[in-house]
Design a protein around this motif. Structure first.
Motif, mmCIF file in Angstrom:
data_model
loop_
_atom_site.group_PDB
_atom_site.id
_atom_site.type_symbol
_atom_site.label_atom_id
_atom_site.label_comp_id
_atom_site.label_asym_id
_atom_site.label_seq_id
_atom_site.Cartn_x
_atom_site.Cartn_y
_atom_site.Cartn_z
ATOM 1 N N GLY A 197 0.447 -1.076 -0.387
ATOM 2 C CA GLY A 197 0.024 -0.063 0.230
ATOM 3 C C GLY A 197 1.181 1.229 0.050
ATOM 4 N N PRO A 198 0.231 2.734 -0.125
ATOM 5 C CA PRO A 198 0.710 3.970 0.268
ATOM 6 C C PRO A 198 1.775 4.126 1.455
ATOM 7 N N LEU A 199 2.597 4.430 1.259
ATOM 8 C CA LEU A 199 3.369 4.897 2.605
ATOM 9 C C LEU A 199 2.398 5.423 3.123
ATOM 10 N N PRO A 200 2.709 5.880 5.087
ATOM 11 C CA PRO A 200 2.283 6.078 5.796
ATOM 12 C C PRO A 200 2.225 7.891 5.943
ATOM 13 N N PRO A 201 1.118 8.238 5.932
ATOM 14 C CA PRO A 201 1.548 10.093 5.968
ATOM 15 C C PRO A 201 2.280 10.785 6.724
ATOM 16 N N ALA A 202 3.233 9.525 8.419
ATOM 17 C CA ALA A 202 4.319 10.102 9.349
ATOM 18 C C ALA A 202 4.660 10.671 8.129
ATOM 19 N N TYR A 203 5.707 9.968 7.175
ATOM 20 C CA TYR A 203 6.728 10.295 6.487
ATOM 21 C C TYR A 203 6.481 11.097 5.350
ATOM 22 N N PRO A 204 6.022 12.057 5.091
ATOM 23 C CA PRO A 204 5.044 13.424 4.550
ATOM 24 C C PRO A 204 5.615 14.232 5.470
ATOM 25 N N ALA A 205 4.608 13.821 6.380
ATOM 26 C CA ALA A 205 4.629 14.824 7.257
ATOM 27 C C ALA A 205 5.915 15.327 8.031
ATOM 28 N N VAL A 250 9.218 15.564 6.487
ATOM 29 C CA VAL A 250 9.518 15.918 5.546
ATOM 30 C C VAL A 250 9.022 17.466 5.847
ATOM 31 N N ARG A 251 7.804 17.735 5.888
ATOM 32 C CA ARG A 251 7.114 18.813 5.973
ATOM 33 C C ARG A 251 7.429 20.028 7.099
ATOM 34 N N ALA A 252 6.936 19.030 8.490
ATOM 35 C CA ALA A 252 8.021 19.795 9.624
ATOM 36 C C ALA A 252 9.857 20.122 9.066
ATOM 37 N N LEU A 253 10.291 19.484 8.059
ATOM 38 C CA LEU A 253 11.398 20.010 8.092
ATOM 39 C C LEU A 253 11.316 20.767 7.612
ATOM 40 N N ALA A 254 10.450 21.173 6.411
ATOM 41 C CA ALA A 254 10.308 22.476 5.470
ATOM 42 C C ALA A 254 9.389 23.712 6.136
ATOM 43 N N ASP A 255 9.048 23.612 7.501
ATOM 44 C CA ASP A 255 8.555 25.150 8.244
ATOM 45 C C ASP A 255 10.274 25.009 9.304
ATOM 46 N N ALA A 256 10.446 23.990 9.301
ATOM 47 C CA ALA A 256 12.116 24.315 9.768
ATOM 48 C C ALA A 256 13.050 25.328 9.062
ATOM 49 N N VAL A 257 13.545 24.960 8.132
ATOM 50 C CA VAL A 257 14.213 25.134 7.027
ATOM 51 C C VAL A 257 13.869 26.789 6.682
ATOM 52 N N GLU A 258 12.471 26.861 6.276
ATOM 53 C CA GLU A 258 11.976 28.082 6.186
ATOM 54 C C GLU A 258 11.925 28.989 7.030
ATOM 55 N N ASN A 259 11.460 29.056 8.488
ATOM 56 C CA ASN A 259 11.327 30.027 9.062
ATOM 57 C C ASN A 259 12.716 30.196 10.187
ATOM 58 N N GLY A 260 14.088 29.306 9.920
ATOM 59 C CA GLY A 260 15.203 29.246 9.846
ATOM 60 C C GLY A 260 15.930 29.482 11.243
ATOM 61 N N HIS A 261 14.993 28.550 11.767
ATOM 62 C CA HIS A 261 15.380 27.647 13.528
ATOM 63 C C HIS A 261 14.683 26.521 13.623
ATOM 64 N N PRO A 262 15.498 25.676 14.548
ATOM 65 C CA PRO A 262 14.903 23.803 13.993
ATOM 66 C C PRO A 262 13.017 23.500 14.443
ATOM 67 N N GLY A 263 12.663 24.613 15.345
ATOM 68 C CA GLY A 263 11.193 23.840 15.250
ATOM 69 C C GLY A 263 11.044 23.221 16.598
ATOM 70 N N HIS A 264 9.725 22.579 16.344
ATOM 71 C CA HIS A 264 10.141 21.188 16.504
ATOM 72 C C HIS A 264 10.367 19.873 16.431
ATOM 73 N N PRO A 265 10.389 19.032 17.022
ATOM 74 C CA PRO A 265 11.492 17.791 16.162
ATOM 75 C C PRO A 265 9.943 17.263 15.815
ATOM 76 N N PRO A 266 10.617 16.522 14.153
ATOM 77 C CA PRO A 266 9.725 16.135 13.183
ATOM 78 C C PRO A 266 9.342 14.392 13.947
ATOM 79 N N PRO A 267 7.919 14.306 13.556
ATOM 80 C CA PRO A 267 6.476 13.260 14.372
ATOM 81 C C PRO A 267 7.714 11.685 13.527
ATOM 82 N N GLU A 268 7.426 11.170 15.054
ATOM 83 C CA GLU A 268 7.954 9.817 15.201
ATOM 84 C C GLU A 268 7.636 8.669 14.101
ATOM 85 N N LEU A 269 8.368 8.341 13.017
ATOM 86 C CA LEU A 269 8.342 7.463 11.901
ATOM 87 C C LEU A 269 7.737 5.890 12.341
ATOM 88 N N PRO A 270 6.577 4.971 11.891
ATOM 89 C CA PRO A 270 6.372 3.978 11.704
ATOM 90 C C PRO A 270 7.738 2.799 11.954
#
Length: 647
Positions: free
Chosen positions: A262-270, A272-292
């Motif tokens: 089946g498709p990848l669990p949504p945690a994987y793209p989520a 990467v999007r959390a990392l995108a927000d951290a890059v754009e804001n210029g600070h680490p932000g919250h840790p990315p969600p746990e992966l299965p």
């Protein structure tokens, strides 16, 4: 039924409808506002001081700056606006020196066209510089300009300075924001790719990601090449961008997972999007969600790649000499300048384009010198725009130029016929200028329609012909398009025998080399080299795709041949994806292919490349790979590509 067949026969050809279809692009509101102010304000000052001609020259320089402002980062925008302006001022100066000089002007414009064409083949900024050099030489030779000799070029540079000043107003507040935004955009494109893994939309999403990565690397490496030493900000962004490459490779592996998973669990793209927000804001932000928990080699590769990317994004001080800089340090200004000079003097493509442009400009100037054509500079202006090398197909550009000019003249008719000179020119120019950045992103015909009334209004402020400009400009445009079609297209064999087959054959041969590189080194060895080769290959395939898309806008036989081979471009991209996916899976536990299996696939690809060059179907290769070998899927993709090419 007969009526339906008649309607089909009357329908416009596909190459024309494809060229006229507006591209989907957002309206750049900031650029719209800058264009309106920078073109209208000089007219207001000129009107207030009783020098409307001076104001028109400043607005003409501003128009060149608006057209050239295509970069994102502020430092690159300075370069992209300022350098072409200098060439434009030089062109205006040279043109004014041969104004009214008869055959001397013909010879001078032909020589400058040769130089302009050769310069244009070096790169994007050089292309705009060469364009403005020739355009302003034509304007200077065709229009009476005020004295002394230095004043028109100075006014032109002042107009470019106005655009530059408006562009840089937000630099103190937004410095570094475009760079962070473009890298964050690449992270979000990878998240989209993870969501599309295993679905029919994967290939289109991967092509969008390739464009995003190309834009990010071009922006960051171009900036770093102009910096002495290493900037901590740029090192950080490059490290974050390089850390994304293993995630891209993991996405390719996830795409070829067994369908039952089946498709990848949504945690994987989520994540990467959390990392995108951290890059754009210029600070680490919250840790990315746990992966299965990983369910196989593909998800295990993704977990490791996303974890590595998260560590790089959250790292406060990246190592300035980290091996993770996978594309290496760009060459300094000296080596790059020497390469540019060699490309200018030794490249056959550079000389061919320069001679083609010089021939067309020479014919245009001879024609208007022999036949009394009022304000004949418009003929050469049309030739220059139509033959600009990176606008696409010469044939379709000539047609689109004629259509765009006609549409622009419809806009200009009420302006030149009803609007009196004076203060009314200011709001009219402010309104017309907004159309240039708004429509330029839609396509060449739309850009032409937007620029035409602006140039006509500025020309009228210099020569005061009013409504009488309209029909001569249409005739001049049609003459210029005819010259470009005859001397710039029909007389050149390469127009009818496009090199798309050779370009595609080169890409297939490079793919064979990539397959060999991917499977002849031990896991964990030469990863930067493979990453560089894969990035270059994807970039080359993107260029091949662009070449094919331009060829599709040509009339038969070129357009028909490109349409027939278009599926092969997609098949080659699938081969590269499958190679990357197989390599990732091998590195994370899947069975490794044997040397014989790698050699068999490489031979098949090399044979396909040679067949594309000769046009002869390759000899059937013995099927030495069984259905359960490690490269079975890759072998299947290669056979599919061969079937697409030769049935």
């Amino acid at each position: 039924m007969a009526r339906h067949r008649g309607t089909a026969r009357l329908a416009p050809p596909a190459w024309l409808t494809e060229s006229l279809r507006p591209r989907a692009a957002p309206v750049p509101w900031a650029a719209v506002a800058r264009a309106s102010v920078s073109l209208a304000a000089p007219l207001a000052v000129g009107t207030a001081t009783g020098r409307p001609g001076y104001g028109a020259l400043v607005s003409m320089g501003a128009l060149s700056g608006v057209i050239g402002d295509t970069a994102d980062a502020y430092r690159m925008r300075v370069f992209n606006i300022a350098v072409p302006q200098l060439f434009g001022a030089l062109g205006l100066l040279l043109g004014a020196r041969v104004h009214g000089a008869g055959w001397t002007a013909v010879a001078a414009l032909t020589a400058i066209a040769l130089v302009s064409g050769m310069i244009s083949s070096i790169g994007a900024v050089a292309s705009v510089s060469g364009l403005l050099l020739l355009l302003n030489t034509v304007v200077g030779a065709g229009l009476p300009l005020p004295s002394p000799w230095w004043l028109p070029p100075a006014l032109l540079l002042l107009g470019g300075g106005v655009v530059l000043a408006l562009t840089l107003l937000a630099w103190p507040l937004r410095g570094g924001v475009p760079e962070r935004a473009v890298v964050a955009g690449s992270y979000r494109a990878v998240a989209d790719l993870l969501e599309a893994a295993g679905t029919p939309g994967y290939e289109a999403t991967r092509r969008a990601l390739t464009q995003s990565l190309d834009q990010s690397y071009d922006l960051l490496l171009a900036r770093r090449a102009r910096r002495h030493g290493r900037s901590p900000t740029l090192v950080r962004l490059l490290a974050q961008l390089n850390a994304l490459i293993p995630v891209v490779e993991g996405a390719a592996a996830a795409h070829v997972r067994p369908p039952g998973l089946g498709p990848l669990p949504p945690a994987y793209p989520a994540a990467v999007r959390a990392l995108a927000d951290a890059v754009e804001n210029g600070h680490p932000g919250h840790p990315p969600p746990e992966l299965p928990t990983p369910a196989g080699p593909s998800t295990r590769a993704l977990e490791e790649a996303i974890g590595h990317a998260a560590a790089v994004v959250r790292e406060p001080e990246p190592d300035p000499y980290a091996h993770d800089d996978r594309l290496g340090r760009p060459a300094g200004l000296g080596p790059r300048a020497r390469r540019a000079v060699r490309a200018l003097l030794l490249s056959g493509a550079s000389w061919r384009y320069g001679l083609r442009l010089a021939l067309c400009i020479g014919l245009a100037q001879v024609l208007v010198s022999v036949i009394a054509v009022p304000r004949s500079y418009w003929v050469s202006l049309t030739v220059t725009f139509v033959l600009k090398p990176d606008f696409g197909s010469v044939f379709s550009r000539a047609v689109l130029r004629a259509l765009g000019t006609a549409a622009g003249l419809l806009l200009a008719v009420p302006v030149l016929a009803e609007v009196p000179h004076g203060w009314w020119d200011v709001p009219v120019m402010a309104a017309l200028a907004t159309l240039i950045p708004a429509l330029s992103a839609k396509g060449y015909a739309f850009q032409t329609a937007a620029i035409t009334p602006v140039i006509l209004l500025l020309s009228d402020l210099l020569n005061h012909q009013g409504f009488h400009l309209v029909l001569p400009r249409l005739y001049d445009s049609l003459i210029g398009c005819g010259i470009a079609l005859l001397a710039g297209y029909l007389l050149w064999p390469e127009s009818w025998h496009t090199r798309i087959g050779d370009r595609l054959a080169d890409a297939v041969q490079d793919t064979a080399s990539y397959v060999s590189l991917a499977f002849t080194t031990a896991p964990g060895r030469d990863e930067p080299a493979r990453a560089r080769y894969r990035r270059r290959l994807y970039r080359d395939l993107s260029a091949v795709r662009g070449e094919f898309q331009r060829a599709l806008t040509e009339p038969p036989p070129v357009g028909a041949r490109a349409q027939a081979w278009w599926p092969l471009v997609i098949a080659v991209e699938r081969i590269v994806d499958t190679t990357t996916a197989t390599r990732v899976r091998v590195e994370h536990g899947a069975p490794a292919p044997t040397t014989a299996e790698v050699a068999a696939v490489t031979r098949e690809l090399a044979g396909l490349a040679e067949a594309l060059r000769t046009g002869e179907a390759p000899e059937p290769a013995p099927d030495v790979l069984g259905p359960h070998c490690a490269l079975a899927r890759l072998h299947h993709e290669v056979h599919a590509a061969r079937s697409v090419a030769f049935g």
